[in-house]
Design an enzyme around this catalytic site. Structure first.
Site, mmCIF file in Angstrom:
data_model
loop_
_atom_site.group_PDB
_atom_site.id
_atom_site.type_symbol
_atom_site.label_atom_id
_atom_site.label_comp_id
_atom_site.label_asym_id
_atom_site.label_seq_id
_atom_site.Cartn_x
_atom_site.Cartn_y
_atom_site.Cartn_z
ATOM 1 N N ASP A 259 0.857 -1.180 0.000
ATOM 2 C CA ASP A 259 0.000 0.000 0.000
ATOM 3 C C ASP A 259 0.899 1.238 0.000
ATOM 4 O O ASP A 259 2.130 1.152 0.036
ATOM 5 C CB ASP A 259 -0.971 -0.029 1.189
ATOM 6 C CG ASP A 259 -2.181 0.872 0.945
ATOM 7 O OD1 ASP A 259 -2.171 1.671 -0.018
ATOM 8 O OD2 ASP A 259 -3.156 0.789 1.719
HETATM 9 C C1 BGC Z 1 -5.202 3.048 0.258
HETATM 10 C C2 BGC Z 1 -5.401 2.005 -0.817
HETATM 11 C C3 BGC Z 1 -5.326 2.658 -2.170
HETATM 12 C C4 BGC Z 1 -3.999 3.352 -2.302
HETATM 13 C C5 BGC Z 1 -3.776 4.005 -3.650
HETATM 14 C C6 BGC Z 1 -3.977 3.899 0.008
HETATM 15 O O1 BGC Z 1 -3.929 4.980 0.873
HETATM 16 O O2 BGC Z 1 -5.096 2.413 1.513
HETATM 17 O O3 BGC Z 1 -6.631 1.371 -0.622
HETATM 18 O O4 BGC Z 1 -5.523 1.709 -3.177
HETATM 19 O O5 BGC Z 1 -3.909 4.350 -1.307
HETATM 20 O O6 BGC Z 1 -4.537 5.124 -3.801
#
Ligand code: BGC
Length: 713
Positions: A259
């Site tokens: 993530d």
């Molecule tokens: C979130 C994810 C997301 C990623 C990309 C993160 O902050 O937890 O769910 O896909 O950002 O935007």
């Protein structure tokens, strides 16, 4: 992996320098680095970019194709409810709202629409579905889940993945799915986003792993690790979770992406690594293949290998995973997914989103005031959420991501509740007055007196309450689930008028609405219904369709009562001299239970049978009311005696039946023996022979279920 894919990947890998391998593992955050820097990364051979839209993606792809090896980049985006970061795309209800339909086929179609629109924009990959369980409604991301239940989540996840990926990853309108966030992220202690999930691996296997296994079985091409940690080990540094369990046991063959800045977090938030070098080594060794936005990984990985602190074969393995997906999806031949951009937000797609919004409407209380009949001539509609498209759509749309822009003008088509009701009132010759009253957060525009004045003299009040986008999403966990701002006060003042009142909940999650539930004549839950959510609510109120939503998540009475999920373990000390477990000051039961939802007709159940040899069950369902309706028949099981505690009941199957008034149908279920399994103390999934209780009915509430016991050898 297919032999020809392997051959091509090996050939490519053999030509890559150490720098190119490290770059292939990097995912560049476009909005953070800007155009020039993005182009430099593309020429260097970066594996992927996120949050690039439209023509910018084409320019970056050209640069990547002109790099030494010309390996195209993957463009990832959070198209989690339609391609909703594009302001012209179709905006679906949130996952939570969609889950109210309990309809895998509908969710698959949402995935198809999303895939077509994302691909038409030249992008390849959505960071969806989210498979965390919403067991604590204080968490900011409940709206992104399919609710609290592992089985329902798994069914809907598999369908959504099939929708995104189609039958063939190489098809022009297929995109990669991403199962996230692996693992138990929604279980963070205190619902504090990204904090530790204080659970054991046995528990993780019992409750949180099954939806992810469904994702692997559905062929999900990518997985994303969670921000948080499980029993003190960050998921991004957890070789057991990623290598032993995900690849070794579950059979995952795609690639894993971290993530956002998870590698950086190992240093600056979780403190399990002293610096970027240590964090990068940990992440690579744990089995992450692609590193989202921690750009320091690139230099670190190169240095670690050069200094002999990380074996190059660790990078080889990661790059192999990434390249295999790229080859399988035909990216090397077709760097851009090609679709007709005219499909983005087209009428047919909007229609599917409207259908999803209708199916998500869940009727929770009705003393007969609904549907609104032709005799009702004067209606007052009150509440900011009744006419605020931002609050209606909620999180993960062009209003909020990747960079929030409060000034962004909403792009039609969309319909708020106010617009939907205005149209229907006009068609019926009824009069509608609207007043804002207040929203979920205090504003200069709040005017409760004006709302009361607008409601005086009406025959019916419709009050929209809920939350709004400043209260939803990452980093926006709530301690208090009561109606915020002056909404309770507004409710009280309207109730004091003595006019029938319908509460409509437009919210990202279950809120503690006990007063509204007890004293309103009807309660309708819409969650965040997307662009057409307002129209769906208006139509439901007027009975244009018969609502069939069922809650995928339990509603607490009070914040202090959470967690209140239905599939709890037994053992709560009963009060002296009684069989009843409860708080001194609150019942144990939820305000509204998992699976609950009313209809403008009624259903009756009888004739439950279970054949333990054949593992089949059946039940008769009859529409006893006066309107056609859709019933969701729910099957729960309880293990009567087990070596570890097992839930008081848990969902193992469901089926929907559309019944005309008076019509009766026998609904049959065939089970797998593993449906009755548990995870024992040795962390093995086993079926323990003995007595089980099967329960079939309308919801998870005890009084809604027919029951029978049976024995498994
Ligand atoms: C979130 C994810 C997301 C990623 C990309 C993160 O902050 O937890 O769910 O896909 O950002 O935007």
């Amino acid at each position: 992996m297919k032999a020809d894919v392997k051959e091509r990947v090996d050939a490519l890998l053999a030509r890559m320098t150490l720098e190119e391998k490290a770059a292939q593992m990097v995912q560049v955050p476009y909005a953070m680095v800007g155009r020039e820097e993005a182009l430099r990364w593309a020429r260097r051979g970066a594996g992927s970019f996120l949050h690039v839209l439209g023509d910018d993606a084409r320019e970056i792809q050209r640069a990547a194709c002109e790099s030494r090896l010309g390996i195209p980049v993957l463009f990832g985006i959070d198209a989690v409810r339609g391609h909703a970061l594009n302001d012209h795309a179709t905006v679906f209800p949130t996952q939570l709202a969609c889950a109210c339909a309990w309809d895998p086929e509908l969710v698959r179609r949402m995935g198809r629409v999303t895939a077509r629109e994302v691909a038409a924009d030249g992008l390849h990959w959505t960071f969806s579905p989210l498979l965390c369980l919403a067991r604590d409604p204080r968490w900011g991301r409940v709206n992104e889940t399919f609710g609290e239940d592992p089985h329902l989540t798994g069914e809907l996840a598999a369908a959504l993945i099939r929708g995104y990926q189609g039958d063939d990853l190489a098809a022009p309108d297929s995109i990669l799915a991403c199962a996230k966030h692996y693992l138990a992220y929604g279980e963070a202690v205190g619902a504090r986003d990204a904090c530790d999930s204080e659970i054991t691996w046995r528990k993780a296997r019992e409750v949180f792993l099954p939806p992810f296994q469904r994702a692997v079985d559905a062929g999900c091409a990518t997985f994303m690790t969670a921000y948080g940690s499980l029993d003190g080990t960050p998921l991004t540094a957890d070789a057991h979770a990623l290598r032993d369990v995900l690849r070794g046991e579950m059979g995952f063959e795609g690639f894993v992406v971290t993530d956002w800045q998870n590698v950086t977090s190992l240093v600056d938030k979780q403190h399990v690594a002293a610096d970027a070098l240590e964090a990068s080594a940990l992440a690579a060794q744990a089995g992450n293949d692609m590193i989202m936005s921690s750009l320091e990984f690139y230099e670190s990985a190169i240095r670690l290998v050069r200094e002999g602190r990380l074996e190059e074969r660790v990078l080889d393995e990661a790059v192999r995973h990434i390249l295999s997906v790229k080859v399988e999806m035909g990216l090397l031949e077709h760097p851009e997914k090609e679709g007709d951009r005219a499909c983005i937000g087209c009428a047919e797609h909007q229609q599917t989103a409207l259908e999803a919004a209708r199916r998500s409407v869940t009727l929770l209380k009705n003393d007969g005031v609904l549907p609104i009949g032709p005799q009702t001539r004067r209606i007052a509609l009150i509440g900011a959420n009744a006419d605020d498209i931002r609050a209606q759509v909620g999180d993960w749309t062009y209003f909020t991501h990747p960079l929030p822009d409060p000034e962004h003008v909403p792009v039609r088509p969309y319909t708020t509740i106010r617009e939907g009701m205005e149209a229907l009132c006009a068609a019926r010759g009824a009069e509608l007055t609207y007043a804002r009253g207040c929203g979920a957060v205090p504003s200069d525009l709040d005017d409760l007196d004006a709302a009361v004045r607008a409601a005086e003299g009406a025959e019916l009040i419709v009050l929209a309450v809920g939350d709004e986008i400043s209260q939803v999403g990452e980093t926006k966990d709530r301690a208090d689930l009561a109606l915020s701002g002056r909404q309770e006060e507004l409710l009280e003042r309207l109730l004091a008028l003595g006019i029938p009142l319908i509460t409509v909940l437009l919210a990202s999650k279950p809120l503690a609405i006990e007063a509204a539930a007890a004293r309103a004549n009807a309660v309708v839950c819409a969650f965040n219904g997307g662009a057409h959510g307002g129209q769906a609510v208006a139509e439901a109120l007027f009975g244009e369709f018969n609502p069939s939503g069922r809650l995928p998540v339990s509603f607490p009475r009070h914040s202090g009562q959470v967690p209140v999920y239905y599939n709890a373990l037994p053992g709560w000390h009963p009060r002296w001299g009684t069989q009843e477990s409860r708080y001194c000051d609150l019942p144990a039961t939820p305000l509204y239970a998992f699976g609950e939802g009313l209809s403008y007709t009624a259903f009756a159940y009888d004739g439950l049978t279970m054949d333990a040899q054949a593992l089949t069950a059946s039940v008769r369902v009859r529409n006893t009311g006066h309107r056609p309706g859709l019933e969701t028949v729910q099957v729960y099981v309880r293990d009567c005696v087990s070596s570890v505690l097992t839930p008081v009941r848990r969902l193992i199957a469901f089926e929907q039946v559309a019944l005309e008034p008076g019509e009766e149908r026998t609904v049959r279920f065939t089970f797998d023996r593993m449906d009755f399994s548990l995870v024992n103390r040795q962390e093995q999934r086993v079926v323990e022979p003995g007595c089980f209780e099967l329960m079939i009915g309308h919801s998870s509430r005890d009084e809604d279920l027919l029951k029978t016991e049976f024995t498994l050898d």
